[in-house]
Write a protein that holds these residues in place. Sequence first.
Motif, PDB file in Angstrom:
ATOM      1  N   PHE A 202     -25.583  20.786   5.594  1.00 33.13           N
ATOM      2  CA  PHE A 202     -25.706  20.798   6.878  1.00 33.13           C
ATOM      3  C   PHE A 202     -25.586  22.413   7.268  1.00 33.13           C
ATOM      4  O   PHE A 202     -24.788  22.712   7.842  1.00 33.13           O
ATOM      5  CB  PHE A 202     -24.456  19.743   7.856  1.00 33.13           C
ATOM      6  N   THR A 203     -26.911  23.057   7.249  1.00 33.00           N
ATOM      7  CA  THR A 203     -26.971  24.629   7.754  1.00 33.00           C
ATOM      8  C   THR A 203     -28.744  24.821   8.110  1.00 33.00           C
ATOM      9  O   THR A 203     -29.217  24.671   8.225  1.00 33.00           O
ATOM     10  CB  THR A 203     -27.006  24.740   5.958  1.00 33.00           C
ATOM     11  N   GLN A 204     -28.299  25.856   8.651  1.00 36.76           N
ATOM     12  CA  GLN A 204     -29.167  26.777   8.974  1.00 36.76           C
ATOM     13  C   GLN A 204     -29.734  27.530   7.818  1.00 36.76           C
ATOM     14  O   GLN A 204     -30.901  28.895   7.626  1.00 36.76           O
ATOM     15  CB  GLN A 204     -29.355  27.206  10.588  1.00 36.76           C
ATOM     16  N   ASN A 205     -28.922  28.321   6.562  1.00 39.36           N
ATOM     17  CA  ASN A 205     -29.212  29.398   6.007  1.00 39.36           C
ATOM     18  C   ASN A 205     -30.110  28.873   5.613  1.00 39.36           C
ATOM     19  O   ASN A 205     -30.480  27.877   4.551  1.00 39.36           O
ATOM     20  CB  ASN A 205     -27.676  28.929   4.977  1.00 39.36           C
ATOM     21  N   GLY A 206     -31.299  30.361   5.116  1.00 37.29           N
ATOM     22  CA  GLY A 206     -31.981  30.263   4.615  1.00 37.29           C
ATOM     23  C   GLY A 206     -32.088  30.386   2.633  1.00 37.29           C
ATOM     24  O   GLY A 206     -33.639  30.711   1.831  1.00 37.29           O
ATOM     25  N   GLU A 207     -31.111  30.890   2.298  1.00 32.32           N
ATOM     26  CA  GLU A 207     -30.772  30.970   0.786  1.00 32.32           C
ATOM     27  C   GLU A 207     -30.733  29.983  -0.285  1.00 32.32           C
ATOM     28  O   GLU A 207     -29.977  28.981  -0.329  1.00 32.32           O
ATOM     29  CB  GLU A 207     -28.990  31.500   0.437  1.00 32.32           C
ATOM     30  N   SER A 208     -32.240  30.371  -1.079  1.00 32.38           N
ATOM     31  CA  SER A 208     -32.692  29.505  -2.263  1.00 32.38           C
ATOM     32  C   SER A 208     -31.583  28.390  -2.679  1.00 32.38           C
ATOM     33  O   SER A 208     -31.429  27.525  -3.470  1.00 32.38           O
ATOM     34  CB  SER A 208     -34.005  29.581  -2.614  1.00 32.38           C
ATOM     35  N   GLU A 209     -30.778  29.823  -3.415  1.00 35.86           N
ATOM     36  CA  GLU A 209     -30.305  29.911  -4.681  1.00 35.86           C
ATOM     37  C   GLU A 209     -28.950  29.337  -4.186  1.00 35.86           C
ATOM     38  O   GLU A 209     -28.192  27.951  -4.886  1.00 35.86           O
ATOM     39  CB  GLU A 209     -29.500  31.417  -5.164  1.00 35.86           C
ATOM     40  N   LYS A 210     -28.209  28.991  -3.301  1.00 33.57           N
ATOM     41  CA  LYS A 210     -27.424  28.336  -2.369  1.00 33.57           C
ATOM     42  C   LYS A 210     -28.212  26.413  -2.235  1.00 33.57           C
ATOM     43  O   LYS A 210     -27.099  26.078  -2.491  1.00 33.57           O
ATOM     44  CB  LYS A 210     -26.829  28.697  -1.055  1.00 33.57           C
ATOM     45  N   HIS A 211     -29.253  26.341  -1.771  1.00 35.29           N
ATOM     46  CA  HIS A 211     -29.602  25.703  -1.850  1.00 35.29           C
ATOM     47  C   HIS A 211     -29.958  24.004  -2.909  1.00 35.29           C
ATOM     48  O   HIS A 211     -29.427  22.572  -2.699  1.00 35.29           O
ATOM     49  CB  HIS A 211     -31.158  25.299  -1.197  1.00 35.29           C
ATOM     50  N   LYS A 212     -29.333  25.502  -3.920  1.00 32.64           N
ATOM     51  CA  LYS A 212     -29.630  24.313  -5.114  1.00 32.64           C
ATOM     52  C   LYS A 212     -28.468  23.876  -5.449  1.00 32.64           C
ATOM     53  O   LYS A 212     -28.221  22.126  -6.135  1.00 32.64           O
ATOM     54  CB  LYS A 212     -30.716  25.610  -6.658  1.00 32.64           C
ATOM     55  N   LYS A 213     -27.325  24.541  -4.925  1.00 32.26           N
ATOM     56  CA  LYS A 213     -26.021  24.006  -5.836  1.00 32.26           C
ATOM     57  C   LYS A 213     -25.543  22.036  -4.418  1.00 32.26           C
ATOM     58  O   LYS A 213     -24.789  21.677  -5.184  1.00 32.26           O
ATOM     59  CB  LYS A 213     -25.282  24.775  -5.107  1.00 32.26           C
ATOM     60  N   ALA A 214     -26.485  22.270  -3.476  1.00 35.04           N
ATOM     61  CA  ALA A 214     -26.118  21.224  -2.797  1.00 35.04           C
ATOM     62  C   ALA A 214     -27.089  19.786  -3.176  1.00 35.04           C
ATOM     63  O   ALA A 214     -28.448  19.972  -3.504  1.00 35.04           O
ATOM     64  CB  ALA A 214     -26.328  21.395  -1.475  1.00 35.04           C
ATOM     65  N   HIS A 215     -26.711  18.342  -3.061  1.00 34.89           N
ATOM     66  CA  HIS A 215     -27.745  17.333  -3.373  1.00 34.89           C
ATOM     67  C   HIS A 215     -29.056  17.216  -2.686  1.00 34.89           C
ATOM     68  O   HIS A 215     -30.278  17.156  -2.461  1.00 34.89           O
ATOM     69  CB  HIS A 215     -27.417  16.130  -3.665  1.00 34.89           C
ATOM     70  N   TYR A 216     -28.604  18.004  -0.651  1.00 34.32           N
ATOM     71  CA  TYR A 216     -29.692  17.759   0.009  1.00 34.32           C
ATOM     72  C   TYR A 216     -29.063  18.975   0.916  1.00 34.32           C
ATOM     73  O   TYR A 216     -28.216  18.904   1.148  1.00 34.32           O
ATOM     74  CB  TYR A 216     -29.528  16.295   0.673  1.00 34.32           C
ATOM     75  N   VAL A 217     -30.103  18.803   1.518  1.00 34.39           N
ATOM     76  CA  VAL A 217     -30.011  20.489   2.892  1.00 34.39           C
ATOM     77  C   VAL A 217     -30.540  19.651   3.523  1.00 34.39           C
ATOM     78  O   VAL A 217     -32.273  19.814   3.874  1.00 34.39           O
ATOM     79  CB  VAL A 217     -30.246  21.711   2.505  1.00 34.39           C
ATOM     80  N   PHE A 218     -30.765  20.102   4.765  1.00 34.77           N
ATOM     81  CA  PHE A 218     -31.106  19.340   6.346  1.00 34.77           C
ATOM     82  C   PHE A 218     -30.350  20.243   7.054  1.00 34.77           C
ATOM     83  O   PHE A 218     -29.352  20.707   7.643  1.00 34.77           O
ATOM     84  CB  PHE A 218     -30.869  17.998   6.429  1.00 34.77           C
ATOM     85  N   ASN A 219     -31.315  20.345   8.798  1.00 37.10           N
ATOM     86  CA  ASN A 219     -31.033  21.536   9.672  1.00 37.10           C
ATOM     87  C   ASN A 219     -31.057  20.902  11.034  1.00 37.10           C
ATOM     88  O   ASN A 219     -31.031  20.826  11.767  1.00 37.10           O
ATOM     89  CB  ASN A 219     -31.558  22.442   9.677  1.00 37.10           C
TER      90      ASN A 219
END
Length: 230
Positions: A202-219
Amino acid sequence: MSYEFIYFDLDDTLLDHKSAETAGLKDVHAHFDIFENISAGKLIDVYHQVNSRQWGLYSQAKISREELQRNRFELTLKELSLDPTLYEEVGNYYMQCYRNHWQWIDGAKETYYDVVEKYPVGILTNGFAETQRKKFKAFDLYNSAETTVISEEVGVLKPHPDVFEFATERAGVDADKVLYVGDSFSSDVEGGTKFGWNVAWFTQNGESEKHKKAHYVFNDFNALRNLLKI
């Protein structure tokens, strides 16, 4: 992917810790004359910097819990060239005020209770144990969650693997059947995925490299509802 257990982080995932913290510090600023020549914004900025450093040291077991509680206000006052001996009085007043501002994150309450209807649910959180227990009680989480885990009571803080091992045992399922919903990249995403959990960040973070570490990203919690089909 089918999940057999859903863990939620507490602060800044279900409950709006950041807003409560900011409001509590504004109350502190208004209450004590020593801040007369210091803006509320300056107090908040300095406290955030100091507190973040102290929690980092605490999570690495480089300082004790007592040192953290003392340092975060003593060092804030020093940074502001104010009397550091007032740290205890200021800290105690802050905690009183902080509790007055606890509230759900937008959309979290409805989503959480709908998840509870469909899945066994737990809460896994860092933070001071007695404060987190008060939140569990205030928001009726003891009655709705199957289990509550405060890392301080385990003896180490997220992202230490011992916390996730303990929580997995409490859930009674295999690690890869757990979905963890949390906001912290280091504590929740890195800590959870390294142990084999699935993580919804759960994040507003837009860093795509970090997004890859999570299975899902949502805001927005509607996206989590869609993921879990609730």
